[in-house]
Enzyme design. Structure first.
Site, short mmCIF file in Angstrom:
data_model
loop_
_atom_site.label_atom_id
_atom_site.label_comp_id
_atom_site.label_asym_id
_atom_site.label_seq_id
_atom_site.Cartn_x
_atom_site.Cartn_y
_atom_site.Cartn_z
CD GLN A 201 -10.58 28.57 10.73
OE1 GLN A 201 -10.74 27.39 10.43
NE2 GLN A 201 -11.11 29.08 11.83
CB SER B 264 -6.91 22.33 10.84
OG SER B 264 -7.92 22.60 11.76
CB SER C 17 -14.71 25.15 3.84
OG SER C 17 -14.68 25.86 5.04
CD GLU D 138 -14.61 26.91 13.68
OE1 GLU D 138 -13.68 26.94 14.50
OE2 GLU D 138 -14.59 26.23 12.64
CD GLU E 116 -14.34 12.70 21.17
OE1 GLU E 116 -14.22 13.56 20.28
OE2 GLU E 116 -15.09 11.71 21.04
#
Lengths: 397, 367
Positions: free
Chosen positions: A115, A118, A151, A234, A367
């Site tokens: 993936q 990010s 990953s 996910e 958060e």
């Protein structure tokens, strides 16, 4: 052929497969291909794509028959990102060509997926991502940018990729979703060493990577909507495992406590019992959620499972380091390795303590998840924001 | 496997109890009654206990009850907790009833029928802090012929009782409440009245000798601790729901309070805790109902966990209501007082941790 919708029908089909390809005398890859083509890979997928359009809950019937017969599986832990994230997204948003090209080798484990979401500058605020995809006159794309915390990038053949195709519109509207060939020129994978000493993850540098328009998933500029499918799956897959009592991080601590009376103190005892109770309650909470889902009453508790386990794993592993007294000063091994599978409870107390720090960061920080609970479950108003309507190029970074 | 959900029948029972309490229990009126020294509402109790049949849930049909289980009683307690209802349900329909169920014999059975039918209220005359697994020394002596003398303090709902179940050195006795001298104590929790019970040669009818009496009382305290967890869940849920509603409508700094992330995170965490408490309480109720081998463990886990969640929920409710939460007029204080008192009732969290250490084989260090 009509779609299979009953448990009896699925049981019969599974037994027919087992009779046709007895696991004991059939090659693993042959067996898996036959299972896929019989629609028994994921029964809720459509016919022709490894499924039979059956209710998802009935997969358990097939799995139980196969397990009892000693049939090989597709090693789901090794291809978790493909199964849990890429596949549902391709199924929901892919063209017929994309579905028939990608889903079969994905499920068989012949093609591993990773993936590419990010970025160093886009973590919790994923929609701010800056990897650029520029369209050429033929309609194909050239991608340049940097991804992180990937990953399986070093074993993956394909990636799901988010890139910015329009910097002049607000950030959520200028993203497009691609399927990226990890062997294409310009894709460079580097291990990202983490605080445990090993490298489960990678950095991926994309430099002028060519992606044909046929590998775009969904419409141009619709990438954020497509990505929501992936991200929902996910979180479900991170929080979804069933556990026996003491099955999680509390297990090794309780075992050490029983085996090593010389380590016991009253203060540690008090804290251990408090955490033991919380671990048992978290386990019951996850069980209750599972029972709700099975009874067709999906509750919002799912948003909480990952939050609860992240906090608990960190507190339990911290106690464990302390419990071990002098051994708590030691670490099993700092050698740089690239494990294929993550094992949160594997290795030593020090490793568990360090690895658990990631539990409240990966797959949505605690958060952000608390914001989600506050807004979507409790219906609280969101903090006022000024980033939603500004063009991406004008955002502070 | 432990069933952690609510059945349709349980949801119907909940709806009946909730609508009764909604129609007939006004917090302001209940508070005024408590201040006037008449906290109990016998008419409301009769409707719940007799007409809805809630008092006899734990009692088999052949003994005059509903033949239901701890799962249903837990649902009633959730609703009573949500309303901080001043009704002797935990004391009569759970603690006294379980004690009598643990004393086989015609004397106990004769008392169970009226209790289950809601025609009479029974109270186990022990301090509300009495805990399972802690052998309490009886403070009442049998001076001969079942004449009982002694004092027990902090007995919950004694003022509403027709019959007191008294643990004396010779065993468990039934004593008519009229034969005891009751003095109301000023309780922290105004919705669960406490009294000092003084016996001076009061006539007791023996229900069980010392050994069986202890076992019956322990069984009752264990079931009570496990089911109190459900009352705590209902209480915590009211606090959460009420606070969330408040921060959505209350504006400061030209914004609803709930849009501040600091408050959103606190309430989200509380929601997680309440969801977890519900799972723990359901596990305990189901384990008691099915007499599961791990029922002692799961009741201790539920009480150890839920009492803290209820206190935290009530404290957050007071704090996030700001000045309003400190007033006598807003009902938040009734929930805080109930939650804090309940955390001492039937064994503190720390006491239940000790029970868990034994059940889960996590021994303490040598003394």
């Amino acid at each position: 052929m009509t779609a299979a919708t009953t448990a009896e029908d699925l049981r019969a089909r599974t037994r027919a497969l087992l009779a046709d390809r007895p696991p004991a005398t059939t090659d693993r890859a042959d067996f898996l291909r036959a299972r896929f083509d019989a629609g028994l890979a994921w029964v809720h997928y459509p016919e022709g794509l490894g499924g039979l359009g059956a209710p998802r809950a009935l997969q358990a019937v097939v799995d139980a028959e196969l397990e009892a017969a000693g049939a090989p599986d597709n090693d789901p832990r090794r291809i978790g990102i493909g199964l849990g994230m890429a596949a549902p997204t391709i199924l929901a948003h892919g063209t017929p060509e994309q579905k028939s090209r990608f889903l079969r080798p994905l499920w068989l484990g012949e093609e591993v997926w990773c993936q590419l979401f990010s970025e160093p500058g886009a973590g919790s605020d994923l929609a701010a991502l800056g990897t650029r995809a520029v369209r050429d006159t033929a309609g194909d794309w050239t991608v340049t940018g940097q991804k992180v915390w990937t990953s399986s990038a070093h074993t993956a053949r394909w990636a799901i990729l988010l890139a910015r195709t329009d910097p002049d519109v607000p950030k959520h509207r200028g993203i497009t979703y691609f399927l990226c060939d990890m062997t294409a020129p310009g894709v460079e994978v580097r291990p990202l060493r983490q605080i445990t000493g090993e490298a489960e993850f990678n950095e991926v540098f994309l430099t002028g990577v060519r992606i044909p328009d046929a590998h775009r998933l969904g419409e141009v500029g619709q990438g954020w909507e497509v990505a929501r499918t992936t991200l929902m799956n996910e979180r479900v897959s991170i929080g979804g495992m069933r556990m026996p009592r003491e099955g999680g991080m509390i297990g090794p601590v309780a075992a050490t406590w029983r085996a090593r009376p010389e380590l016991r103190t009253h203060d540690l005892h008090r804290r251990l019992l408090g955490l033991w109770v919380e671990a048992e309650v978290a386990r019951l909470t996850a069980d209750r959620l599972r029972q709700q889902l099975a009874a067709g009453q999906p509750g919002p508790e799912g948003s909480g499972t990952k939050l609860a386990f992240a906090r608990l794993n960190q507190r339990i592993s911290a106690l464990e380091v302390e419990l071990r007294a002098e051994e708590g000063l030691l670490y099993d091994d700092w050698t740089m390795r690239r494990p294929e599978l993550v094992d949160f409870t594997g290795r030593d107390a020090g490793y568990r303590y360090l690895r658990a720090k990631g539990n409240s960061i990966e797959g949505g920080t605690s958060e952000v998840l608390l914001n989600i609970v506050a807004q979507r479950v409790l219906g609280l108003p969101a903090d006022p924001r000024d980033d939603k309507d500004l063009p991406w190029k004008d955002l502070a970074r | 496997m432990t069933d952690l959900l609510y059945s349709d029948t349980e949801e119907e029972l909940r709806a009946a109890v909730r609508s009764l309490l909604g129609a007939r229990l006004d917090p302001a009126a209940a508070l005024a009654r408590a201040e006037a020294g008449r906290p109990h509402d016998p008419a409301l109790w009769r409707t719940l206990a007799r007409d809805i049949g809630a008092a006899g849930l734990l009692v088999p049909v052949e003994l005059g009850g509903q033949g239901a289980s701890h799962r249903e009683a837990a649902v009633v307690l959730e609703e009573l907790g949500r309303a901080v209802a001043p009704l002797p349900y935990l004391t009569s329909a759970v603690l006294a009833t379980e004690t009598l169920l643990g004393c086989p014999g015609p004397a106990a059975e004769a008392l169970l029928g009226p209790l289950a039918a809601g025609e009479s209220v029974g109270v186990l005359a022990l301090p509300l802090t009495a805990a399972p697994g802690a052998a309490a020394t009886p403070t009442v002596r049998d001076t001969g012929g079942g004449r009982l003398t002694g004092t027990v303090t902090a007995v919950a709902d004694a003022a509403a009782a027709d019959t007191l179940l008294v643990l004396a050195d010779t065993g468990l006795h039934a004593v008519p409440a009229a034969a005891a001298e009751l003095t109301a104590q000023v309780p922290l929790d105004l919705t669960r009245p406490l009294a000092r019970v003084r016996l001076t040669g009061a006539p007791g009818r023996l229900l069980a000798g010392p050994g069986p009496a202890r076992a019956a009382v322990d069984r009752a305290l264990r079931a009570g601790a496990g089911l109190l967890a459900s009352e705590q869940v209902g209480l915590a849920e009211w606090c959460l729901t009420t606070t969330v509603a408040h921060v959505k409508t209350r504006h400061q700094f030209n914004r609803p309070l709930g849009s501040f992330q600091a408050l959103g995170h606190r309430l989200a965490q509380l929601w997680l805790d309440v969801a977890a408490a519900r799972a723990a309480a359901r596990a305990a109720a189901d384990a008691l109902a099915t007499a599961a081998p791990d029922a002692p463990l799961l009741t201790a886990v539920a009480q150890a966990y839920c009492s803290g969640v209820a206190v935290r929920a009530a404290e957050e409710c007071v704090q996030l209501h700001g000045g309003l939460g400190m007033t006598w007029e807003h009902p938040a204080h009734l929930y805080l007082k109930r939650a804090k008192s309940a955390s001492l009732a039937l064994g503190t969290a720390s006491h239940h941790h000790t029970l868990i250490a034994a059940e889960a084989d996590l021994p303490a260090p040598p003394a």
